[in-house]
Design a protein around this motif. Structure first.
Motif, PDB file in Angstrom:
ATOM      1  N   ALA A 214     -17.792 -25.974  42.847  1.00  0.00           N
ATOM      2  CA  ALA A 214     -17.870 -26.585  44.179  1.00  0.00           C
ATOM      3  C   ALA A 214     -16.536 -27.222  44.560  1.00  0.00           C
ATOM      4  CB  ALA A 214     -18.986 -27.621  44.210  1.00  0.00           C
ATOM      5  N   ARG A 215     -15.889 -27.874  43.613  1.00  0.00           N
ATOM      6  CA  ARG A 215     -14.582 -28.482  43.909  1.00  0.00           C
ATOM      7  C   ARG A 215     -13.518 -27.399  44.138  1.00  0.00           C
ATOM      8  NH1 ARG A 215     -16.738 -32.321  40.209  1.00  0.00           N
ATOM      9  NH2 ARG A 215     -15.828 -31.253  38.413  1.00  0.00           N
ATOM     10  N   GLN A 216     -13.602 -26.304  43.384  1.00  0.00           N
ATOM     11  CA  GLN A 216     -12.679 -25.201  43.622  1.00  0.00           C
ATOM     12  C   GLN A 216     -12.879 -24.622  45.030  1.00  0.00           C
ATOM     13  OE1 GLN A 216     -13.274 -22.393  40.438  1.00  0.00           O
ATOM     14  NE2 GLN A 216     -11.966 -23.495  39.020  1.00  0.00           N
ATOM     15  N   TYR A 217     -14.131 -24.488  45.429  1.00  0.00           N
ATOM     16  CA  TYR A 217     -14.456 -23.983  46.766  1.00  0.00           C
ATOM     17  C   TYR A 217     -13.853 -24.910  47.820  1.00  0.00           C
ATOM     18  CZ  TYR A 217     -17.453 -21.241  49.980  1.00  0.00           C
ATOM     19  OH  TYR A 217     -17.918 -20.397  50.953  1.00  0.00           O
ATOM     20  N   LEU A 218     -13.974 -26.211  47.601  1.00  0.00           N
ATOM     21  CA  LEU A 218     -13.395 -27.173  48.527  1.00  0.00           C
ATOM     22  C   LEU A 218     -11.882 -27.002  48.591  1.00  0.00           C
ATOM     23  CD1 LEU A 218     -13.812 -29.672  50.359  1.00  0.00           C
ATOM     24  CD2 LEU A 218     -13.458 -31.097  48.327  1.00  0.00           C
ATOM     25  N   SER A 219     -11.252 -26.742  47.461  1.00  0.00           N
ATOM     26  CA  SER A 219      -9.796 -26.576  47.450  1.00  0.00           C
ATOM     27  C   SER A 219      -9.375 -25.374  48.286  1.00  0.00           C
ATOM     28  CB  SER A 219      -9.281 -26.431  46.014  1.00  0.00           C
ATOM     29  OG  SER A 219      -9.495 -25.132  45.506  1.00  0.00           O
ATOM     30  N   ILE A 220     -10.169 -24.298  48.245  1.00  0.00           N
ATOM     31  CA  ILE A 220      -9.877 -23.117  49.066  1.00  0.00           C
ATOM     32  C   ILE A 220      -9.961 -23.488  50.546  1.00  0.00           C
ATOM     33  CG2 ILE A 220     -10.681 -20.833  49.741  1.00  0.00           C
ATOM     34  CD1 ILE A 220     -11.719 -20.480  46.862  1.00  0.00           C
ATOM     35  N   MET A 221     -11.041 -24.191  50.915  1.00  0.00           N
ATOM     36  CA  MET A 221     -11.252 -24.569  52.307  1.00  0.00           C
ATOM     37  C   MET A 221     -10.120 -25.444  52.833  1.00  0.00           C
ATOM     38  SD  MET A 221     -15.340 -25.409  51.909  1.00  0.00           S
ATOM     39  CE  MET A 221     -15.392 -26.355  53.420  1.00  0.00           C
ATOM     40  N   VAL A 222      -9.740 -26.440  52.053  1.00  0.00           N
ATOM     41  CA  VAL A 222      -8.753 -27.413  52.512  1.00  0.00           C
ATOM     42  C   VAL A 222      -7.334 -26.836  52.481  1.00  0.00           C
ATOM     43  CG1 VAL A 222      -7.758 -29.693  52.059  1.00  0.00           C
ATOM     44  CG2 VAL A 222     -10.223 -29.342  51.821  1.00  0.00           C
ATOM     45  N   SER A 223      -7.073 -25.888  51.579  1.00  0.00           N
ATOM     46  CA  SER A 223      -5.726 -25.314  51.464  1.00  0.00           C
ATOM     47  C   SER A 223      -5.349 -24.478  52.679  1.00  0.00           C
ATOM     48  CB  SER A 223      -5.616 -24.457  50.198  1.00  0.00           C
ATOM     49  OG  SER A 223      -5.751 -25.257  49.037  1.00  0.00           O
ATOM     50  N   GLY A 224      -6.340 -23.917  53.356  1.00  0.00           N
ATOM     51  CA  GLY A 224      -6.069 -23.170  54.582  1.00  0.00           C
ATOM     52  C   GLY A 224      -5.554 -21.759  54.333  1.00  0.00           C
ATOM     53  N   PRO A 225      -5.336 -20.998  55.414  1.00  0.00           N
ATOM     54  CA  PRO A 225      -4.889 -19.606  55.298  1.00  0.00           C
ATOM     55  C   PRO A 225      -3.477 -19.500  54.711  1.00  0.00           C
ATOM     56  CG  PRO A 225      -5.818 -20.046  57.471  1.00  0.00           C
ATOM     57  CD  PRO A 225      -5.619 -21.374  56.804  1.00  0.00           C
ATOM     58  N   ARG A 226      -3.177 -18.311  54.174  1.00  0.00           N
ATOM     59  CA  ARG A 226      -1.865 -18.045  53.580  1.00  0.00           C
ATOM     60  C   ARG A 226      -1.087 -16.993  54.383  1.00  0.00           C
ATOM     61  NH1 ARG A 226      -5.693 -18.933  50.671  1.00  0.00           N
ATOM     62  NH2 ARG A 226      -6.421 -16.774  50.745  1.00  0.00           N
ATOM     63  N   VAL A 227      -1.419 -16.840  55.642  1.00  0.00           N
ATOM     64  CA  VAL A 227      -0.809 -15.799  56.468  1.00  0.00           C
ATOM     65  C   VAL A 227       0.709 -15.942  56.511  1.00  0.00           C
ATOM     66  CG1 VAL A 227      -0.638 -14.873  58.810  1.00  0.00           C
ATOM     67  CG2 VAL A 227      -2.882 -15.489  57.869  1.00  0.00           C
ATOM     68  N   ASP A 228       1.202 -17.101  56.853  1.00  0.00           N
ATOM     69  CA  ASP A 228       2.652 -17.306  56.954  1.00  0.00           C
ATOM     70  C   ASP A 228       3.324 -17.173  55.594  1.00  0.00           C
ATOM     71  OD1 ASP A 228       2.451 -17.690  59.677  1.00  0.00           O
ATOM     72  OD2 ASP A 228       2.292 -19.881  59.521  1.00  0.00           O
ATOM     73  N   LEU A 229       2.678 -17.691  54.551  1.00  0.00           N
ATOM     74  CA  LEU A 229       3.258 -17.604  53.207  1.00  0.00           C
ATOM     75  C   LEU A 229       3.401 -16.154  52.768  1.00  0.00           C
ATOM     76  CD1 LEU A 229       4.155 -19.094  50.584  1.00  0.00           C
ATOM     77  CD2 LEU A 229       1.787 -18.893  49.824  1.00  0.00           C
ATOM     78  N   LEU A 230       2.375 -15.343  53.004  1.00  0.00           N
ATOM     79  CA  LEU A 230       2.399 -13.957  52.567  1.00  0.00           C
ATOM     80  C   LEU A 230       3.524 -13.171  53.235  1.00  0.00           C
ATOM     81  CD1 LEU A 230      -1.429 -13.239  52.389  1.00  0.00           C
ATOM     82  CD2 LEU A 230       0.183 -13.224  50.477  1.00  0.00           C
ATOM     83  N   LYS A 231       3.878 -13.533  54.453  1.00  0.00           N
ATOM     84  CA  LYS A 231       4.963 -12.847  55.150  1.00  0.00           C
ATOM     85  C   LYS A 231       6.314 -13.094  54.482  1.00  0.00           C
ATOM     86  CE  LYS A 231       2.707 -13.028  59.697  1.00  0.00           C
ATOM     87  NZ  LYS A 231       2.770 -13.606  61.066  1.00  0.00           N
ATOM     88  N   THR A 232       6.392 -14.135  53.648  1.00  0.00           N
ATOM     89  CA  THR A 232       7.660 -14.468  52.975  1.00  0.00           C
ATOM     90  C   THR A 232       7.755 -13.883  51.576  1.00  0.00           C
ATOM     91  OG1 THR A 232       6.878 -16.516  51.904  1.00  0.00           O
ATOM     92  CG2 THR A 232       7.593 -16.681  54.198  1.00  0.00           C
ATOM     93  N   VAL A 233       6.680 -13.272  51.082  1.00  0.00           N
ATOM     94  CA  VAL A 233       6.675 -12.755  49.715  1.00  0.00           C
ATOM     95  C   VAL A 233       7.644 -11.583  49.600  1.00  0.00           C
ATOM     96  CG1 VAL A 233       5.291 -11.577  47.959  1.00  0.00           C
ATOM     97  CG2 VAL A 233       4.338 -13.540  49.201  1.00  0.00           C
ATOM     98  N   LYS A 234       8.543 -11.662  48.630  1.00  0.00           N
ATOM     99  CA  LYS A 234       9.561 -10.638  48.441  1.00  0.00           C
ATOM    100  C   LYS A 234       9.327  -9.792  47.191  1.00  0.00           C
ATOM    101  CE  LYS A 234      12.237 -11.904  51.945  1.00  0.00           C
ATOM    102  NZ  LYS A 234      11.493 -13.059  52.448  1.00  0.00           N
TER     103      LYS A 234
END
Length: 294
Positions: A214-234
């Protein structure tokens, strides 16, 4: 198996293969212990020339738990997030990514192929975007960018993430575990009932700990999307996804591949949201072939 201190916590881990071979870190998903990576997969990858490490994320299995934080109100947290309100969490996906890097430090590993499934794929994405110097390649399996508007999983599969057993008796826990795996599993690769029961029993006996999930699930929710981060992956990136995934539809994997520059994607009909034994040879081939080329 062994335990080491990393990033201020203790992490339970296990290795396969020769220490001198290129490292490959297996990162498991929500509430899932390291044992959800089949030994046949670990041994198969080690046989292909990799030093394979699988481990328990924080708050699951035999790694450090955050029980003092309590059990989160996930529905309340979701409602507050939808209103744009701030929600506190004991840790974020970034902290779990730092755990992985801390584990590599403890094992004296400079760089590794990051291979993550489901939530583990999210963690691997964060590692690739945040610690590129430590990442040989990224393999994101049955995961997502978290982008708002992506297709939702089947209602019965999504509901299983927050469902509870009928009671605390061992047989009730086993029945619930079997139901979960049946609902999210692969329609094209059904698991033998005896094998499924043995897997569920093993994990329950090792540690049954829904509060951590449940706490891991909360961490996913609060961390938010990774759309911008993924665009920087090299780093070289491979996305693997089942075309019959009932929890994170294949469109989620395609979205990840579309965001990472140069990413490759392989999808498999009949594959759901698990790692069935029948898929192991295909996964060993895809992962090892890609990581060697990377």
């Amino acid at each position: 198996m062994a335990k080491t201190k990393a990033n201020g916590i203790e992490i339970e881990y296990e290795t396969f293969g020769r220490k001198g071979d290129p490292a490959l870190l297996l990162i498991m998903g929500l509430g899932a212990q390291l044992t959800l990576w089949p030994e046949s997969l670990c041994e198969g990858l080690a046989g292909q020339g990799f030093f394979v490490v699988r481990y328990d994320n924080r708050d699951v299995g035999l790694s450090t738990d955050f029980d003092k934080w309590g059990v989160p109100d996930l529905m309340g947290a979701f409602a507050r997030l939808m209103k744009g309100e701030k929600v506190e969490a004991p840790y974020l996906l970034g902290d779990m990514a730092a755990d992985a890097i801390g584990l590599l430090d403890a094992l004296d590993i400079d760089r590794a192929h990051m291979v993550g499934a489901s939530m583990g794929g999210m963690i691997a994405q964060v590692i690739a975007g945040t610690y590129p110097q430590r990442t040989r390649s990224l393999v994101s399996i049955m995961s997502t960018s978290g982008r708002i508007g992506l297709p939702m999983g089947k209602p019965e599969a999504v509901a299983m993430l927050s469902s509870l057993p009928e009671g605390p008796a061992r047989e009730q826990l086993i029945a619930h575990g079997i139901k979960l795996r049946s609902v999210i599993g692969s329609p094209g690769y059904p698991t033998d009932p005896a094998r499924m029961r043995a897997l569920v029993e093993r994990n329950i006996d090792r540690r049954y700990y829904p509060a951590g999930a449940a706490r891991q699930y909360l961490s996913i929710m609060v961390s938010g999307p990774r759309v911008d981060l993924l665009k920087t992956v090299k780093v070289p990136t491979l996305v693997l996804h089942g075309e019959d995934d009932p929890l994170l539809p294949v469109e989620c994997g395609r979205d990840v591949a579309s965001l990472v520059p140069g990413a490759k994607i392989e999808t498999f009909p009949g594959w759901g949201h698990d790692v069935p034994e029948q898929m192991v040879p295909k996964l060993v081939g895809s992962i090892s072939g890609f990581c060697k080329s990377a």
